[in-house]
Design an enzyme around this catalytic site. Structure first.
Site, short mmCIF file in Angstrom:
data_model
loop_
_atom_site.label_atom_id
_atom_site.label_comp_id
_atom_site.label_asym_id
_atom_site.label_seq_id
_atom_site.Cartn_x
_atom_site.Cartn_y
_atom_site.Cartn_z
N HIS A 37 150.44 33.40 -34.48
CA HIS A 37 150.00 32.26 -34.46
C HIS A 37 148.56 31.94 -34.22
CE1 HIS A 37 154.18 34.16 -32.26
NE2 HIS A 37 154.47 33.22 -32.49
N GLY A 147 154.13 30.03 -40.69
CA GLY A 147 153.97 31.50 -40.92
C GLY A 147 154.94 31.90 -42.86
N ASP A 150 157.58 34.52 -42.35
CA ASP A 150 158.95 33.84 -41.25
C ASP A 150 159.58 32.52 -43.37
OD1 ASP A 150 160.36 34.17 -39.15
OD2 ASP A 150 158.25 34.16 -38.88
N ILE A 176 150.49 38.06 -40.71
CA ILE A 176 149.27 38.36 -40.19
C ILE A 176 149.58 40.56 -39.57
CG2 ILE A 176 147.34 38.77 -38.11
CD1 ILE A 176 147.19 37.03 -40.36
N ARG A 187 159.01 39.22 -31.37
CA ARG A 187 160.33 41.00 -30.40
C ARG A 187 158.94 41.84 -30.77
NH1 ARG A 187 163.12 37.10 -32.98
NH2 ARG A 187 164.72 36.62 -31.77
P1 AMP Z 1 157.79 32.15 -33.89
O1 AMP Z 1 157.28 32.01 -32.30
O2 AMP Z 1 158.05 33.53 -34.13
O3 AMP Z 1 158.84 31.36 -33.66
O4 AMP Z 1 156.99 31.69 -34.80
C1 AMP Z 1 155.95 30.63 -34.78
C2 AMP Z 1 155.06 30.30 -36.41
O5 AMP Z 1 154.36 31.55 -35.74
C3 AMP Z 1 156.01 30.63 -36.89
O6 AMP Z 1 155.70 29.55 -38.51
C4 AMP Z 1 156.14 32.11 -37.73
O7 AMP Z 1 156.53 31.87 -38.97
C5 AMP Z 1 154.63 32.21 -38.03
N1 AMP Z 1 154.33 33.70 -37.24
C6 AMP Z 1 155.44 34.37 -36.52
N2 AMP Z 1 154.55 35.28 -36.69
C7 AMP Z 1 153.64 35.45 -37.71
C8 AMP Z 1 152.52 36.77 -38.88
N3 AMP Z 1 153.15 37.92 -37.73
N4 AMP Z 1 152.08 36.27 -39.25
C9 AMP Z 1 152.17 34.81 -39.42
N5 AMP Z 1 152.82 33.78 -39.14
C10 AMP Z 1 153.38 34.44 -38.29
#
Ligand code: AMP
Length: 286
Positions: A37, A147, A150, A176, A187
């Site tokens: 993030h 990211g 997803d 990342i 998670r």
């Molecule tokens: P989330 O909080 O899981 O809904 O993710 C929020 C944003 O962060 C989304 O655009 C995800 O694709 C991105 N994101 C989550 N994990 C990663 C990661 N390991 N590397 C890059 N982007 C990420």
């Protein structure tokens, strides 16, 4: 850094930024923030004048009530990380703020959501598109950051932006990973020590598949089989799907390697009650 909790407060702030000709970057998240993030927040800070980060565990994108209930929520820790990363305004609305009444509109992205996450989590992308559309309207960003982790989500959001003429640019950044290859995810906090120990197998499986895809010595179906067998050898991992798809159309490969195309190797797996997803990209020779 300001903390905004109502939709009206974000709209009022957005209006002022727009009047002052400031460029707005938006980073939508569900919180429990990690380096994946934070790279998006830092990029948004470099490329815009102001940065809005939303932290909202969106109920409409969960097809499993237990998964929604157990999703990690650490608002104070998130707020502490965001200021130093360059966030101007943290938007942390309640469910009632985002959904003052139940929505009636249904999103359907056709073939883009009939595979992988969409196939296995019915209604998931409807919920994602609903909340992201609301966030776009409330914060009116010039750029929004997502990211590659997803992959299907960012593809669907690009389609949403094109179909509804949202006047903004979608920017995607690579996944990342932890040092052992595990893709960072909110998670991951829920993994037991035993599950965490075997979790890097998911990335190893993707790398195995990527190497075989690059060689093209076997059919995509045979590569699929090899990756599934690799993961089946680890009893603590239950594979939900492993798909080799065209990275642009997300449609599964069938029988041959499409020359010059980028192939996405995508998987979802359960480790002791925690569902993780990951993907890698391979560009085939032309
Ligand atoms: P989330 O909080 O899981 O809904 O993710 C929020 C944003 O962060 C989304 O655009 C995800 O694709 C991105 N994101 C989550 N994990 C990663 C990661 N390991 N590397 C890059 N982007 C990420």
């Amino acid at each position: 850094m300001e903390i905004l909790q109502s939709a009206a407060a974000l709209q009022a702030q957005t209006e002022i930024w727009r009047q002052n000709k400031l460029r707005v970057g938006l980073v939508p998240t569900m919180g429990a923030l990690h380096e994946g993030h934070l790279q998006l927040v830092r990029a948004a800070a470099r490329e815009n004048d102001v940065v809005v980060v939303s932290v909202f565990v969106n109920p409409t994108q969960f097809n499993n009530a237990e998964d929604f209930r157990l999703y990690p929520r650490v608002p104070d820790a998130d707020a502490a990380l965001l200021g130093p990363a360059g966030c101007t305004a943290l938007f942390m609305p309640s469910v009632e703020q985002m959904y003052p009444q139940p929505t009636v509109l249904r999103f359907d992205f056709g073939p883009l959501e009939q595979v992988m996450e969409g196939e296995h989590r019915p209604g998931h992308f409807h919920g994602v598109a609903t909340v992201v559309s609301k966030l776009f309207h409330l914060s009116r960003p010039h750029r929004a950051y997502f990211g590659q982790k997803d992959l299907q989500q960012v593809t669907i959001i690009r389609q949403l932006v094109a179909d509804l003429s949202f006047d903004l640019e979608i920017v995607a950044y690579p996944t990342i990973r932890e040092e052992d290859g595990l893709a960072m995810s909110s998670r991951n906090r829920r993994l037991s020590a035993e599950a965490r120990a075997v979790a890097p197998r998911l990335y190893q499986a993707l790398m195995l598949g990527a190497g075989l895809a690059q060689e093209q010595a076997q059919t995509p179906e045979a590569v699929q089989q090899a990756v599934a067998e690799f993961l089946a050898a680890e009893p603590a991992i239950t594979l939900e799907y492993f798909t080799l798809a065209d990275a642009q159309t997300l449609q599964p490969l069938a029988g041959f390697w499409p020359r010059g195309r980028t192939v996405a190797l995508c998987l979802a797996a359960h480790l002791g009650g925690v569902r993780l997803i990951d993907n890698v990209l391979v560009t085939l020779p032309g």
